[in-house]
Design a protein around this motif. Structure first.
Motif, PDB file in Angstrom:
ATOM      1  N   GLY A 118       0.832  -1.197   0.000  1.00 28.72           N
ATOM      2  CA  GLY A 118       0.000   0.000   0.000  1.00 28.72           C
ATOM      3  C   GLY A 118       0.873   1.256   0.000  1.00 28.72           C
ATOM      4  O   GLY A 118       1.987   1.251   0.541  1.00 28.72           O
TER       5      GLY A 118
ATOM      6  N   MET B 165       0.075  -0.433  -4.442  1.00 28.70           N
ATOM      7  CA  MET B 165      -1.142  -1.155  -4.844  1.00 28.70           C
ATOM      8  C   MET B 165      -2.386  -0.326  -4.514  1.00 28.70           C
ATOM      9  O   MET B 165      -3.451  -0.561  -5.072  1.00 28.70           O
ATOM     10  CB  MET B 165      -1.246  -2.497  -4.109  1.00 28.70           C
ATOM     11  CG  MET B 165      -0.068  -3.422  -4.331  1.00 28.70           C
ATOM     12  SD  MET B 165       0.181  -3.858  -6.051  1.00 28.70           S
ATOM     13  CE  MET B 165      -0.947  -5.219  -6.254  1.00 28.70           C
ATOM     14  N   THR B 166      -2.268   0.571  -3.541  1.00 31.72           N
ATOM     15  CA  THR B 166      -3.392   1.424  -3.111  1.00 31.72           C
ATOM     16  C   THR B 166      -2.802   2.765  -2.677  1.00 31.72           C
ATOM     17  O   THR B 166      -1.571   2.910  -2.666  1.00 31.72           O
ATOM     18  CB  THR B 166      -4.094   0.807  -1.865  1.00 31.72           C
ATOM     19  OG1 THR B 166      -3.092   0.632  -0.853  1.00 31.72           O
ATOM     20  CG2 THR B 166      -4.757  -0.512  -2.165  1.00 31.72           C
ATOM     21  N   SER B 167      -3.669   3.704  -2.286  1.00 30.34           N
ATOM     22  CA  SER B 167      -3.235   5.004  -1.729  1.00 30.34           C
ATOM     23  C   SER B 167      -2.149   5.677  -2.592  1.00 30.34           C
ATOM     24  O   SER B 167      -1.136   6.155  -2.084  1.00 30.34           O
ATOM     25  CB  SER B 167      -2.711   4.830  -0.294  1.00 30.34           C
ATOM     26  OG  SER B 167      -3.679   4.253   0.514  1.00 30.34           O
TER      27      SER B 167
ATOM     28  N   ARG C 136      -5.300  -5.513 -15.126  1.00 27.73           N
ATOM     29  CA  ARG C 136      -5.257  -4.446 -14.132  1.00 27.73           C
ATOM     30  C   ARG C 136      -4.078  -3.529 -14.465  1.00 27.73           C
ATOM     31  O   ARG C 136      -3.024  -4.008 -14.894  1.00 27.73           O
ATOM     32  CB  ARG C 136      -5.091  -5.061 -12.733  1.00 27.73           C
ATOM     33  CG  ARG C 136      -5.126  -4.019 -11.660  1.00 27.73           C
ATOM     34  CD  ARG C 136      -5.147  -4.576 -10.261  1.00 27.73           C
ATOM     35  NE  ARG C 136      -4.910  -3.478  -9.335  1.00 27.73           N
ATOM     36  CZ  ARG C 136      -4.779  -3.589  -8.037  1.00 27.73           C
ATOM     37  NH1 ARG C 136      -4.889  -4.771  -7.475  1.00 27.73           N
ATOM     38  NH2 ARG C 136      -4.556  -2.544  -7.277  1.00 27.73           N
TER      39      ARG C 136
ATOM     40  N   TYR D 269      -1.142  -1.013 -13.367  1.00 35.15           N
ATOM     41  CA  TYR D 269      -0.274  -0.677 -12.242  1.00 35.15           C
ATOM     42  C   TYR D 269       0.628   0.469 -12.654  1.00 35.15           C
ATOM     43  O   TYR D 269       1.005   0.577 -13.822  1.00 35.15           O
ATOM     44  CB  TYR D 269       0.622  -1.867 -11.879  1.00 35.15           C
ATOM     45  CG  TYR D 269      -0.131  -3.100 -11.467  1.00 35.15           C
ATOM     46  CD1 TYR D 269      -0.501  -3.293 -10.140  1.00 35.15           C
ATOM     47  CD2 TYR D 269      -0.469  -4.076 -12.402  1.00 35.15           C
ATOM     48  CE1 TYR D 269      -1.196  -4.435  -9.751  1.00 35.15           C
ATOM     49  CE2 TYR D 269      -1.168  -5.210 -12.029  1.00 35.15           C
ATOM     50  CZ  TYR D 269      -1.527  -5.387 -10.702  1.00 35.15           C
ATOM     51  OH  TYR D 269      -2.214  -6.509 -10.333  1.00 35.15           O
TER      52      TYR D 269
ATOM     53  N   ARG E 219      -8.420   5.379 -11.903  1.00 34.77           N
ATOM     54  CA  ARG E 219      -8.367   6.407 -10.847  1.00 34.77           C
ATOM     55  C   ARG E 219      -9.623   7.278 -10.925  1.00 34.77           C
ATOM     56  O   ARG E 219     -10.229   7.616  -9.911  1.00 34.77           O
ATOM     57  CB  ARG E 219      -7.133   7.306 -10.982  1.00 34.77           C
ATOM     58  CG  ARG E 219      -5.794   6.622 -10.905  1.00 34.77           C
ATOM     59  CD  ARG E 219      -5.385   6.294  -9.476  1.00 34.77           C
ATOM     60  NE  ARG E 219      -6.224   5.316  -8.834  1.00 34.77           N
ATOM     61  CZ  ARG E 219      -6.224   3.999  -9.108  1.00 34.77           C
ATOM     62  NH1 ARG E 219      -5.437   3.508 -10.021  1.00 34.77           N
ATOM     63  NH2 ARG E 219      -7.030   3.174  -8.474  1.00 34.77           N
TER      64      ARG E 219
ATOM     65  N   SER F 288     -12.674   5.470  -9.526  1.00 30.22           N
ATOM     66  CA  SER F 288     -12.629   5.369  -8.072  1.00 30.22           C
ATOM     67  C   SER F 288     -12.935   6.735  -7.424  1.00 30.22           C
ATOM     68  O   SER F 288     -13.686   6.815  -6.448  1.00 30.22           O
ATOM     69  CB  SER F 288     -11.249   4.819  -7.687  1.00 30.22           C
ATOM     70  OG  SER F 288     -10.878   5.212  -6.432  1.00 30.22           O
TER      71      SER F 288
ATOM     72  N   GLN G  49     -16.104   8.083  -4.991  1.00 33.72           N
ATOM     73  CA  GLN G  49     -15.871   8.821  -3.741  1.00 33.72           C
ATOM     74  C   GLN G  49     -16.715  10.097  -3.725  1.00 33.72           C
ATOM     75  O   GLN G  49     -17.329  10.429  -2.713  1.00 33.72           O
ATOM     76  CB  GLN G  49     -14.397   9.221  -3.715  1.00 33.72           C
ATOM     77  CG  GLN G  49     -13.729   9.099  -2.374  1.00 33.72           C
ATOM     78  CD  GLN G  49     -12.248   9.439  -2.545  1.00 33.72           C
ATOM     79  OE1 GLN G  49     -11.536   8.788  -3.310  1.00 33.72           O
ATOM     80  NE2 GLN G  49     -11.791  10.461  -1.877  1.00 33.72           N
TER      81      GLN G  49
END
Ligand SMILES: C[S@@+](CC[C@H](N)C(=O)[O-])C[C@H]1O[C@@H](n2cnc3c(N)ncnc32)[C@H](O)[C@@H]1O
Length: 235
Positions: free
Chosen positions: A98, A124-126, A152, A154, A192, A195, A199
């Motif tokens: 992360g 992988m996140t944040s 996916r 990356y 992005r 997502s 939010q």
């Protein structure tokens, strides 16, 4: 070196492509150890440390080192870079974790604030939290690329401590150095945007309208970037 002995996946392959020739490498959170082993077998690094916080992954890495006779690679039980000395690593890879954990590992190793050290980071996140952290701490993104693996996207960031070279723009934390003229870059940005849009919808439901507007503005910037990238590719 001889023929390739095993293939790295595209994600780790992109990390490997950012490691400089002939350097000493520390791979933090190595798990199976494939990245340093591959680089060593291809004669790309002078030596490497495969580090992990857990003994189980290190045991797997040790077995792989023996299996592939990668005798320039050693293992190290270490929380982040705590057990690594500055002179032991020129390039540092921190992949598959992360973004907040990656930021914490960098923060705990102040010796990384050295223009000679290259950080190769694959969160992988944040993602935005990691880029904001790099920005605040004076780490410039020298290069950032996206790659598609098993559908996916990356991103891999090459960062170096160079406060004068830090050059943020609106949406920097979300867009970073991603090149939208590649399909992988556009896929990464699209994910992005999706997502962030979710939010923003959540924030609207909670009547946090200003915050929702701010996020929608970032989504617009990302979409603009995707469109520019698509046009750039067509030209
Ligand atoms: C998902 S694996 C990633 C493996 C490999 N780097 C890759 O990208 O394929 C994450 C690894 O990081 C290790 N890890 C988690 N926190 C860590 C820390 N603070 N310091 C070192 N390793 C850590 C875990 O034990 C695990 O082996």
């Amino acid at each position: 070196m001889g023929r390739p002995l095993f293939r790295l996946g595209k994600r780790l392959g992109l990390c490997a492509s950012m490691v400089r020739e002939g350097v000493s490498l520390a791979d933090i959170g190595t798990d199976h150890g494939y990245l340093p082993i591959w680089l060593s077998l291809h004669g790309r690094i002078s030596r490497g440390i495969a580090a992990d916080i857990r003994p189980g992954p290190l045991c797997a890495a040790e077995k792989n080192i023996v299996r592939w006779k990668a005798d320039k690679i050693t293992t190290r039980l270490s929380d982040g870079l705590k057990e690594i000395q500055p002179e032991e690593a020129d390039d540092i890879v921190i992949a598959g974790m992360g973004g907040e954990l990656i930021a914490r590992i960098i923060r705990d190793a102040s010796w990384l604030k050295n223009r000679e050290k290259h950080l190769i980071l694959q969160p992988m996140t944040s993602f935005a939290e990691l880029r904001s952290f790099l920005l605040e701490e004076g780490y410039a993104i020298l290069r950032e690329e996206a790659v598609l693996e098993e559908r996916r996207a990356y991103s891999v960031i090459l960062a170096v401590y160079d406060p004068e070279a830090v050059n943020p723009f609106p949406g920097y934390a979300h867009i970073g150095g991603i090149d939208a003229s590649t399909q992988a870059g556009r896929e990464y940005l699209k994910a992005r945007a999706i997502s962030l849009r979710k939010q923003a919808i959540g924030l609207r439901c909670q009547k946090k309208l200003e915050e929702a507007d701010e996020i929608e503005n970032i989504v617009s910037l990302i979409i603009e970037r995707i469109e520019e990238g698509r046009k750039g590719e067509e030209m």
